[in-house]
Design a protein around this motif. Structure first.
Motif, short mmCIF file in Angstrom:
data_model
loop_
_atom_site.label_atom_id
_atom_site.label_comp_id
_atom_site.label_asym_id
_atom_site.label_seq_id
_atom_site.Cartn_x
_atom_site.Cartn_y
_atom_site.Cartn_z
N GLY A 89 0.67 -1.04 -0.01
CA GLY A 89 0.06 -0.05 -0.01
C GLY A 89 0.82 1.34 -0.17
N MET A 90 1.94 1.18 0.71
CA MET A 90 2.71 2.28 0.80
C MET A 90 3.56 2.72 -0.47
N GLU A 91 3.84 1.59 -0.89
CA GLU A 91 4.64 1.74 -2.35
C GLU A 91 3.56 2.32 -3.29
N ALA A 92 2.29 1.66 -3.31
CA ALA A 92 1.55 2.33 -4.37
C ALA A 92 0.98 3.62 -4.32
N ALA A 118 -2.43 5.50 2.71
CA ALA A 118 -2.27 3.92 2.94
C ALA A 118 -2.20 3.65 4.55
N PHE A 119 -2.86 2.76 4.90
CA PHE A 119 -2.48 2.32 6.23
C PHE A 119 -1.43 1.40 6.48
N SER A 120 -0.70 1.21 7.34
CA SER A 120 0.36 0.47 7.72
C SER A 120 0.68 -0.04 8.93
N HIS A 294 0.23 2.85 11.29
CA HIS A 294 0.55 4.34 10.80
C HIS A 294 -0.36 4.36 9.59
N PHE A 295 -0.46 5.78 9.28
CA PHE A 295 -1.18 6.26 8.19
C PHE A 295 -0.16 7.15 7.35
N VAL A 296 -0.12 7.08 6.03
CA VAL A 296 0.70 7.80 5.19
C VAL A 296 -0.18 8.48 3.74
N SER A 297 0.16 9.48 3.57
CA SER A 297 -0.32 10.29 2.47
C SER A 297 0.79 10.82 1.41
#
Length: 354
Positions: A89-92, A118-120, A294-297
């Motif tokens: 997800g993070m890579e996408a 993405a949630f991680s 974690h949560f990334v944007s």
């Protein structure tokens, strides 16, 4: 005439622009282990009468469409959720790789969209990514993982895994008899098989880091009644792991507690290093297989997307929700209850009370 036609064309363009601005759309991907919370909190943001599309079994896809008057008035809001794993997800998000989503009112994941967030289950660095590569990195909660075994006579007596036994399971499953793991069945031909996740899974990365295993695991799958090395390298979701554990007799796997609970009647949860899983043992540091959610944007979110992101983060991290809601309490550790911390996946557990 040409002048009138030009004005009509301009008005059409402006009308289309207004319509586009009246839509707020965010695409989420990432961790499957935390999806029950993500979906619950996303749905809670909407006004009554919103619509939902998605798969009802694995819950890896959800699409919500409606209004959120408190944030956007009468604007239409669409949230797409497509869960594929933390690292994936993070890579996408970082690379702009499209993910499959359910269209509004659709019956299959036939829509390809570029993810925004993405949630991680892992830090970005746990997937060799830099936190600075993302616009925002937030901590949402604490996510524990458990080892679990098929409930059968073949694995009777296996109630705990030490760290060394867990590593042995990774390296020699399919060859090692059950009694090496404390099993009461002493038949040397009674082997134990490991079922687990693919390499992009935060569940896999966190569990491996926490037990100190950094190689390639021997993971297995039952295809047509024949147990064989997993040709895909691992399950794409916790639902695949839990179903394998529940429908076979000689598998041990690792999965999130929410996934375990769906098959608890036919699968035995194992202690780790002599300590059983419960939330108190996570909070005080005695149970060590856990990580932060974690949560990334991506960079470049619109103001509307940022407002929706902020509202979802607030809804998930609300201390009352984390302490009492059935989608969170007992399955994940509330941030407000943690007496320990760690600064990397599998890193040392240290006190935060002093």
């Amino acid at each position: 005439m040409k002048n009138i036609q030009s004005k009509i064309a301009l008005l059409a363009v402006l009308a289309g622009s207004v319509t586009a601005q009246a839509q707020v759309q965010v695409v989420f991907t990432g961790s499957t282990a935390f999806r029950s919370v993500d979906e619950d909190r996303a749905a809670a943001l909407f006004d009554a009468g919103f619509t939902t599309a998605g798969d009802g079994s694995a819950n890896n896809y959800r699409t919500y469409n409606g209004t959120i008057t408190s944030l956007f008035g009468s604007q239409t809001v669409t949230i797409y959720m497509s869960f594929s794993g933390s690292g994936s997800g993070m890579e996408a998000v970082l690379n702009g790789t499209q993910v499959q989503c359910y269209p509004v009112g659709g019956s299959s994941p036939s829509l390809s969209l570029t993810p925004d967030c993405a949630f991680s289950d892992i830090f970005p660095e746990g997937d060799n990514l830099a936190s600075a590569a993302f616009d925002d990195v937030s901590t949402l909660g604490v996510i524990p993982f458990v080892f679990a075994a098929s409930a059968s006579s073949q694995l009777a007596g296996i109630t705990n895994l030490t760290r060394d036994q867990a590593v042995l399971l990774m390296t020699d499953s399919g060859s090692t008899p059950a009694y090496f793991f404390g099993g009461s069945n002493t038949n040397i031909n009674n082997k134990v098989y490991l079922v687990g996740r693919d390499s992009g899974s935060g569940t896999r990365i966190t569990t491996f880091d926490d037990i100190g295993f950094f190689g390639t695991p021997n993971q297995w799958v039952n295809i047509g009644g024949v147990i064989q090395a997993d040709p895909t390298g691992g399950q794409s979701s916790g639902s695949g792991v839990r179903n394998t554990l529940a429908t076979n007799t000689s598998f041990i796997g690792y999965l999130g507690v929410a996934d375990y609970n769906t098959v608890a009647a036919t699968v035995n949860k194992l202690a780790y290093n002599g300590t059983p899983f419960n939330i108190t043992n996570v909070e005080n540091g005695s149970y060590g297989i856990w990580g932060y959610e974690h949560f990334v944007s991506r960079f470049g979110l619109s103001s509307g997307q940022k407002n929706l992101r902020a509202a979802l983060i607030t809804a998930i991290t609300d201390s009352g929700y984390q302490s009492t809601n059935a989608n969170y309490a007992g399955l994940f550790a509330p941030l407000s209850g943690m007496h320990v911390q760690r600064f990397s996946d599998g890193g040392p557990i240290t006190s935060i009370d002093f």
